[in-house]
Design a protein around this motif. Structure first.
Motif, PDB file in Angstrom:
ATOM      1  N   GLN A 110       0.826  -1.210   0.000  1.00 55.86           N
ATOM      2  CA  GLN A 110       0.000   0.000   0.000  1.00 55.86           C
ATOM      3  C   GLN A 110       0.857   1.255   0.000  1.00 55.86           C
ATOM      4  O   GLN A 110       0.564   2.214  -0.718  1.00 55.86           O
ATOM      5  N   VAL A 114       0.856   4.223  -2.793  1.00 58.56           N
ATOM      6  CA  VAL A 114       0.580   5.627  -2.459  1.00 58.56           C
ATOM      7  C   VAL A 114       1.716   6.526  -2.937  1.00 58.56           C
ATOM      8  O   VAL A 114       1.476   7.587  -3.528  1.00 58.56           O
ATOM      9  N   THR A 179      -8.161   1.121   2.232  1.00 57.23           N
ATOM     10  CA  THR A 179      -7.738   1.119   0.836  1.00 57.23           C
ATOM     11  C   THR A 179      -6.832   2.309   0.551  1.00 57.23           C
ATOM     12  O   THR A 179      -6.745   3.263   1.330  1.00 57.23           O
ATOM     13  N   SER A 180      -6.174   2.275  -0.603  1.00 58.32           N
ATOM     14  CA  SER A 180      -5.275   3.370  -0.987  1.00 58.32           C
ATOM     15  C   SER A 180      -6.051   4.677  -1.187  1.00 58.32           C
ATOM     16  O   SER A 180      -5.530   5.759  -0.925  1.00 58.32           O
ATOM     17  N   SER A 181      -7.301   4.552  -1.651  1.00 51.26           N
ATOM     18  CA  SER A 181      -8.107   5.767  -1.811  1.00 51.26           C
ATOM     19  C   SER A 181      -8.413   6.397  -0.458  1.00 51.26           C
ATOM     20  O   SER A 181      -8.463   7.628  -0.326  1.00 51.26           O
ATOM     21  N   GLN A 182      -8.601   5.565   0.576  1.00 50.14           N
ATOM     22  CA  GLN A 182      -8.811   6.100   1.926  1.00 50.14           C
ATOM     23  C   GLN A 182      -7.546   6.784   2.447  1.00 50.14           C
ATOM     24  O   GLN A 182      -7.623   7.794   3.140  1.00 50.14           O
ATOM     25  N   ARG A 184      -5.412   8.350   0.594  1.00 54.00           N
ATOM     26  CA  ARG A 184      -5.374   9.656  -0.079  1.00 54.00           C
ATOM     27  C   ARG A 184      -6.357  10.630   0.564  1.00 54.00           C
ATOM     28  O   ARG A 184      -6.090  11.836   0.636  1.00 54.00           O
ATOM     29  N   ASP A 185      -7.502  10.106   1.036  1.00 50.23           N
ATOM     30  CA  ASP A 185      -8.451  10.978   1.746  1.00 50.23           C
ATOM     31  C   ASP A 185      -7.819  11.520   3.035  1.00 50.23           C
ATOM     32  O   ASP A 185      -7.990  12.700   3.368  1.00 50.23           O
TER      33      ASP A 185
END
Length: 369
Positions: A110, A114, A179-182, A184-185
């Motif tokens: 992960q 990122v 997740t990777s999107s989390q 980034r959030d």
């Protein structure tokens, strides 16, 4: 340390700190310096980084976070196990290694994803198998040196580290998928949080500046009263200054009556000698000026100096710089002989004549009395 003019009792002092007082901190610093002489370059680079962290305009929680990362003090599973906790140390995200700081922020699948999607062009494996501390130091010092304190890259780098840590905690304590999107959030939220912190800090700085410039506030004079009367300023003003050559330890001191515009009396003097520091030189200049004023039967005096350190040492009962202990004692004793004796901090240009005398005495090795 200077020698006293009169007979004084001996006392112990710690020569590795200006105050002369031993503390665990100064003792540790001395031992670290002595024992680490073979790794001077590494220690200096690490100290440079730590100093940079504390002067950065970032949130205190980020400063503490970076400091813990630098000392591998963050609560990853491997560190918790070392402290005696019975837990599984495998990374719960990728299951490809133990969760230590190096793995979590660099080598976890992960973390790699990122960093690869980040606009910073950070490559977790690019610097080889160096420690996480060295890796972080490299990028922050690089970005800061190239972009300056207002740059955005070092801020985003720290925010990314913070986002990875927040995502890990969300997985561990809130059963989040992580997740990777989390991640980034979390990074975006950290950047917004930082920008809000900068905005609030700017408002507070402006309010402080307005408060300082408010004409209704009393003027902020920095002064020390040594005479019998502890209020007011006298019209008889004497500017003093010292000039110190660090290489040769040669000094010149000077004093001159400050013209108040009424065409009054004039007078000046100066001496040369040696001193251990610029502060000792400034203290000697003040002392000789007071002695000279007393010899002219003056009973009230206002001394102008540009040395804030001298006034800081004169304030209170204890001396902060042990090297000028006896000089400060002499200053207080002579100052107490005056009805009114004030030492006032002024700007450099207000002691220009005294400064000219100091250089003349030091360079030409001469007294002017």
């Amino acid at each position: 340390m200077e020698l006293p003019l009169d007979n004084e009792d001996d006392f112990l002092y710690w020569k590795y700190h200006p105050s002369g007082k031993y503390t665990v901190k100064t003792g540790y610093f001395y031992l670290s310096k002595e024992l680490g002489s073979n790794t001077t370059n590494c220690v200096e680079r690490e100290q440079e980084f730590i100093k940079l962290i504390w002067r950065m305009n970032i949130q205190p929680k980020w400063k503490l976070f970076l400091w813990k990362l630098s000392h591998d003090g963050i609560a990853v599973k491997e560190n918790l196990a070392k402290r005696g906790m019975r837990i599984e140390t495998d990374c719960d995200r990728c299951r490809e290694g133990e969760e230590n700081s190096q793995h979590l922020f660099r080598y976890c699948t992960q973390a790699k994803e990122v960093w690869e999607m980040s606009p910073l062009d950070v490559f977790p494996d690019s610097l080889g198998s160096i420690s996480l501390k060295e890796w972080i130091h490299h990028y922050i010092l690089l970005y800061y040196s190239e972009d300056g304190k207002q740059g955005g890259r070092w801020m985003r780098f720290i925010a990314t580290l913070w986002g990875l840590w927040k995502a890990r905690n969300a997985r561990c304590f809130r059963n989040a998928v992580g997740t990777s999107s989390q991640v980034r959030d979390f990074i975006d939220a950290a950047i917004q949080d930082h920008e809000h912190f900068i905005y609030r800090a700017g408002i507070l700085s402006e309010e402080e500046a307005i408060g300082r410039d408010d004409p209704t506030l009393p003027p902020g004079f920095i002064c020390v009263q040594l005479g019998k009367e502890r209020t007011g300023f006298d019209d008889f003003r004497v500017e003093v200054d010292g000039s110190w050559d660090k290489t040769t330890t040669r000094v010149g001191i000077g004093w001159a009556i400050k013209d108040n515009g009424s065409g009054g009396e004039t007078g000046e003097g100066g001496k040369y000698g040696v001193a251990a520091s610029a502060l000792q030189c400034e203290a000697w200049a003040c002392l000789e000026a007071l002695r000279w004023a007393r010899s002219t039967e003056r009973n009230e005096i206002l001394v102008l100096t540009d040395s804030l350190s001298l006034l800081n040492n004169l304030q209170g009962n204890s001396c902060k710089e042990v090297s000028i202990t006896w000089c400060l004692k002499g200053l207080k004793e002579v100052g107490a002989l005056f009805q009114r004796c004030t030492i006032l901090k002024v700007q450099r240009d207000q002691v220009q004549r005294a400064n000219d005398i100091t250089r003349q005495c030091r360079v030409n090795v001469m007294n002017l009395v």
